[in-house]
Design an enzyme around this catalytic site. Sequence first.
Site, PDB file in Angstrom:
ATOM      1  N   ARG A 139     -14.781  24.524  32.651  1.00  9.25           N
ATOM      2  CA  ARG A 139     -14.313  25.876  32.980  1.00  9.25           C
ATOM      3  C   ARG A 139     -15.290  26.595  33.888  1.00  9.25           C
ATOM      4  NH1 ARG A 139     -11.965  28.330  28.253  1.00  9.25           N
ATOM      5  NH2 ARG A 139     -10.257  27.162  29.203  1.00  9.25           N
ATOM      6  N   TYR A 140     -16.558  26.537  33.538  1.00 10.85           N
ATOM      7  CA  TYR A 140     -17.588  27.198  34.342  1.00 10.85           C
ATOM      8  C   TYR A 140     -18.186  26.145  35.274  1.00 10.85           C
ATOM      9  CZ  TYR A 140     -17.478  30.479  30.369  1.00 10.85           C
ATOM     10  OH  TYR A 140     -17.109  31.359  29.392  1.00 10.85           O
ATOM     11  N   ARG A 143     -21.391  24.091  33.799  1.00  7.49           N
ATOM     12  CA  ARG A 143     -21.475  23.531  32.457  1.00  7.49           C
ATOM     13  C   ARG A 143     -20.131  23.046  31.932  1.00  7.49           C
ATOM     14  NH1 ARG A 143     -21.750  28.902  32.829  1.00  7.49           N
ATOM     15  NH2 ARG A 143     -21.139  30.308  31.139  1.00  7.49           N
ATOM     16  N   CYS A 152     -14.035  17.238  11.213  1.00  8.45           N
ATOM     17  CA  CYS A 152     -15.098  18.138  10.756  1.00  8.45           C
ATOM     18  C   CYS A 152     -15.342  17.847   9.279  1.00  8.45           C
ATOM     19  CB  CYS A 152     -14.672  19.590  10.883  1.00  8.45           C
ATOM     20  SG  CYS A 152     -14.215  20.032  12.564  1.00  8.45           S
ATOM     21  N   CYS A 156     -11.900  24.812   8.818  1.00  9.04           N
ATOM     22  CA  CYS A 156     -11.906  26.266   8.709  1.00  9.04           C
ATOM     23  C   CYS A 156     -10.492  26.758   8.987  1.00  9.04           C
ATOM     24  CB  CYS A 156     -12.834  26.874   9.743  1.00  9.04           C
ATOM     25  SG  CYS A 156     -14.457  26.112   9.734  1.00  9.04           S
ATOM     26  N   CYS A 159      -9.685  28.061  12.521  1.00  7.15           N
ATOM     27  CA  CYS A 159     -10.099  27.211  13.650  1.00  7.15           C
ATOM     28  C   CYS A 159      -9.268  27.456  14.903  1.00  7.15           C
ATOM     29  CB  CYS A 159     -10.002  25.740  13.272  1.00  7.15           C
ATOM     30  SG  CYS A 159     -10.555  24.662  14.603  1.00  7.15           S
ATOM     31  N   ARG A 161      -9.352  25.444  17.506  1.00  8.45           N
ATOM     32  CA  ARG A 161      -8.905  24.143  18.040  1.00  8.45           C
ATOM     33  C   ARG A 161      -7.994  23.428  17.055  1.00  8.45           C
ATOM     34  NH1 ARG A 161     -14.389  23.289  20.348  1.00  8.45           N
ATOM     35  NH2 ARG A 161     -14.171  24.655  22.144  1.00  8.45           N
ATOM     36  N   ASP A 320      -9.635  34.210  18.145  1.00  4.88           N
ATOM     37  CA  ASP A 320      -8.689  33.889  19.221  1.00  4.88           C
ATOM     38  C   ASP A 320      -7.240  33.988  18.744  1.00  4.88           C
ATOM     39  OD1 ASP A 320     -10.574  33.304  21.212  1.00  4.88           O
ATOM     40  OD2 ASP A 320     -10.812  31.233  20.500  1.00  4.88           O
ATOM     41  N   ASP A 357     -12.718  35.503  24.233  1.00  6.67           N
ATOM     42  CA  ASP A 357     -12.454  34.385  25.137  1.00  6.67           C
ATOM     43  C   ASP A 357     -11.151  34.749  25.852  1.00  6.67           C
ATOM     44  OD1 ASP A 357     -12.844  31.878  26.336  1.00  6.67           O
ATOM     45  OD2 ASP A 357     -13.624  31.069  24.452  1.00  6.67           O
ATOM     46  N   LYS A 364     -15.693  33.393  28.225  1.00  9.35           N
ATOM     47  CA  LYS A 364     -16.172  34.397  27.284  1.00  9.35           C
ATOM     48  C   LYS A 364     -16.513  35.697  28.009  1.00  9.35           C
ATOM     49  CE  LYS A 364     -17.960  30.726  24.383  1.00  9.35           C
ATOM     50  NZ  LYS A 364     -17.614  29.597  25.291  1.00  9.35           N
TER      51      LYS A 364
HETATM   52  C1  LIG Z   1     -18.147  28.445  25.286  1.00  8.96           C
HETATM   53  C2  LIG Z   1     -17.935  27.488  26.349  1.00  8.96           C
HETATM   54  C3  LIG Z   1     -18.999  27.054  27.137  1.00  8.96           C
HETATM   55  C4  LIG Z   1     -20.417  27.563  26.938  1.00  8.96           C
HETATM   56  O1  LIG Z   1     -20.483  28.931  27.209  1.00  8.96           O
HETATM   57  P1  LIG Z   1     -21.872  29.717  27.127  1.00  8.96           P
HETATM   58  O2  LIG Z   1     -21.502  31.139  27.322  1.00  8.96           O
HETATM   59  O3  LIG Z   1     -22.737  29.168  28.205  1.00  8.96           O
HETATM   60  O4  LIG Z   1     -22.439  29.437  25.770  1.00  8.96           O
HETATM   61  C5  LIG Z   1     -18.724  26.159  28.139  1.00  8.96           C
HETATM   62  N1  LIG Z   1     -17.476  25.703  28.364  1.00  8.96           N
HETATM   63  C6  LIG Z   1     -16.429  26.135  27.634  1.00  8.96           C
HETATM   64  C7  LIG Z   1     -15.072  25.619  27.959  1.00  8.96           C
HETATM   65  C8  LIG Z   1     -16.623  27.024  26.589  1.00  8.96           C
HETATM   66  O5  LIG Z   1     -15.578  27.424  25.863  1.00  8.96           O
HETATM   67  S1  SF4 Z   2     -14.008  26.034  13.432  1.00 11.78           S
HETATM   68 FE1  SF4 Z   2     -12.678  24.242  13.714  1.00 11.78          FE
HETATM   69  S2  SF4 Z   2     -13.925  22.799  14.898  1.00 11.78           S
HETATM   70 FE2  SF4 Z   2     -15.344  24.324  14.018  1.00 11.78          FE
HETATM   71  S3  SF4 Z   2     -16.043  23.424  12.078  1.00 11.78           S
HETATM   72 FE3  SF4 Z   2     -14.300  24.744  11.617  1.00 11.78          FE
HETATM   73  S4  SF4 Z   2     -12.523  23.352  11.667  1.00 11.78           S
HETATM   74 FE4  SF4 Z   2     -14.189  22.317  12.709  1.00 11.78          FE
END
Ligand SMILES: *Cc1c(COP(=O)(O)O)cnc(C)c1O
Ligand code: SF4
Length: 394
Positions: A139-140, A143, A152, A156, A159, A161, A320, A357, A364
């Site tokens: 995305r960025y 990174r 996991c 949670c 979650c 995801r 989210d 997000d 973010k």
């Molecule tokens: C959170 C995230 C990061 C890291 O973000 P930082 O603000 O640098 O901690 C990188 N890629 C994705 C897709 C993310 O969701």
């Molecule tokens: S938030 Fe989702 S990915 Fe993170 S530890 Fe909990 S269940 Fe696993």
Amino acid sequence: MNNNAVALEHQKLISETVTQTRISKRPQDYQQISLYKDVNPLDWEDWHWQLKHRIATLEELAQVIKLTSDEEEGIKKASGRLSMAITPYWLTLIDPEDPNCPFRRQAVPVVFESVVGPHEMVDPCAEDRDSPVPHLVHRYPDRVLLLATESCAMYCRHCTRRRLVGEHIESNSPTRFDAAIEYIKSNRKIRDVLISGGDPFILEDEEIESLIQKLRSISHIEFLRIGTRVPVTLPHRITEKLANMLKKYAPIWISIHFNHPKEITKRCKNACDMLADSGMPLGSQSVLLKGVNDRPYIMKRLMHELLQIRVRPYYIYQCDPVRGTQHFRTPVAVGINIIEKLRGHTSGYAVPTYVIDGPGGGGKIPVGPNYVLSQAKGKYVLRNYKGKIYTYLE
Ligand SMILES: *Cc1c(COP(=O)(O)O)cnc(C)c1O
Ligand code: SF4
């Protein structure tokens, strides 16, 4: 604040203290739980044993906690993705008689998870759209996020995801990250890799090491980090062997998902100590959850306790808009107010950044109290944490 406001704040504080000191009915020792009375301490300490004995059915859970009908129905519906899985360790922290217990709210499904709230999505941060090759989100520019596993220790209930994460058969072929590694190798702009999932520490030491080795051999990768919740949900996973392996590749920054001050048990502190002693800088990420950590005094206590175990508060996330989490979501003003009550009122190190997000893939975005009252022709009118006004001339 006028006298009435002071009195009101004081009243609030008193009622908060009352809820806070409610005596938990949870047992002090795991052997006091009938399900675990015969478990040998060596087994209890073994993370593989903990994983193998996770609570995944209504029948098992009902032996230990008095379930509400909302929970019973939630558990029945939560099969498939983001199924229920509770480590025996986490189970010992649950108050069997309080459905509002923070450990319970985060681990036991409720019927509201099957309700799709307004604006909720399957993939709110559009991670799948920003995925150039399997297991990678880019995305960025500088990174990437590498999704190392979909499992996991504990699932949670909030979650983000949940579309991916849960108990299912996953490829564990040693070549599954090849395309991701190749992609990172051929993009010299990428300097930072965040290994997350799922929870990367659910993998065996050898698998984690092989992935780290591949990433460390790429010369333009200068920053490596791991996102995990294992020190909180399964601290037994942080072994000397794991810490020693990670140490060889130090520094590796570790972001740990913490939501409530009670999660910082002696066992959790011990796991964090091992990582910090091995040279891993530690940070925290918290999700703002209604009824769990949405009061400023709880967040403040969490941040203070984190600093004491050498974890630097990093982010508080607005929950989210992922499907089935409406019952956890607070208004944005709640998060802003938490930051307002932290900044200036406590050590700057105890103040994380509150972020949303951006739905649809915005990344973010920090949101917080506004301290700039006006800005014109080299003149900034600012307010401080007490609301007093100051002028800064450029
Ligand atoms: C959170 C995230 C990061 C890291 O973000 P930082 O603000 O640098 O901690 C990188 N890629 C994705 C897709 C993310 O969701
Ligand atoms: S938030 Fe989702 S990915 Fe993170 S530890 Fe909990 S269940 Fe696993």
